[in-house]
Write an enzyme that holds these catalytic residues in place. Structure first.
Site: not given
Ligand code: SAH
Length: 208
Positions: A61
């Site tokens: 993000s």
């Molecule tokens: N917080 C992260 C950004 C997250 S991007 C950072 O600081 O870099 C969103 C993430 O959620 C992605 O890596 C994606 O693979 C994950 N994601 C999507 N669906 C999910 C689920 N059901 N459970 C866990 N993670 C999930």
């Protein structure tokens, strides 16, 4: 200009724009090197205020989004926090400097491995990365003081509400593919209270 100078400039900018509000959160931004959470080729952009690709179609993000969410969570030193969507591990790393323990769950095992490595490099020993579908929360360590969701979710799942302590909060981008509202849910004595904190855009939650 060096990375540290760039980091300081970004912090000044985010504080000036009102995204960073408290000394504690500013301190956490100072302590965590964002360059350790992004691909090496993007090193020059570590302290630019936008999201970056981290592989598997996912993004770290933008710093202002991390600032907004971290401030809204009002992290306390005794908090046990669950994050849904570890991604690069950066948001978890920022929180790790402000709370007792962070559990972060990631659907993509490849990303979970790199998040773990990034968090190790940054010396965040109080973050635990798990692989799994976070739409079910993470029952083994429940209940949590705070649950932060960093992928766009169609709804606030029952499992999250059930795994929250009384007085606890869930912060999640709720909506469709191109637009979500940042929703804060508070567990009160007699139910749940919702607040809308405005439009945001996250990559979608997928159910595994
Ligand atoms: N917080 C992260 C950004 C997250 S991007 C950072 O600081 O870099 C969103 C993430 O959620 C992605 O890596 C994606 O693979 C994950 N994601 C999507 N669906 C999910 C689920 N059901 N459970 C866990 N993670 C999930």
């Amino acid at each position: 200009m060096g990375l540290e100078e760039n980091r300081e400039l970004l912090i000044k900018k985010l504080a000036g724009e009102g995204y960073l509000k408290t000394e504690k959160v500013i301190g956490a931004f100072r302590e965590i090197p964002r360059e350790k959470f992004i691909p090496e080729r993007d090193g020059d952009f570590a302290y630019s205020d936008y999201p970056l690709n981290i592989g598997r179609g996912q993004t770290i993000s933008a710093p202002h989004m991390v600032a907004i969410m971290t401030e809204l969570l009002k992290p306390k030193s005794r908090d046990i926090v669950l994050e849904i969507g570890a991604g690069s591990g950066y948001q978890a790393a920022i929180l790790s400097k402000l709370v007792d323990t962070v559990y972060t769950i990631e659907l993509e095992s490849e990303l979970a491995v790199s998040a773990k490595q990034n968090l190790e490099k940054a010396g965040c020993g109080n973050v635990h990365v798990m692989v799994g579908d976070g739409s079910k929360g993470y029952p083994p360590k429940a209940p949590y003081d705070k649950i932060i969701v960093t992928c766009a979710t169609p709804e606030i799942f029952r499992a999250w509400k059930d795994q929250l302590k009384p007085g606890g909060i869930i912060l999640a981008p709720v909506g469709g593919f191109y637009h979500q509202d940042l929703i804060m849910v508070k567990k009160t004595g007699d139910g749940f209270k919702e607040e809308n904190h405005g439009g945001v855009m996250f990559v979608p939650l997928r159910q595994g």
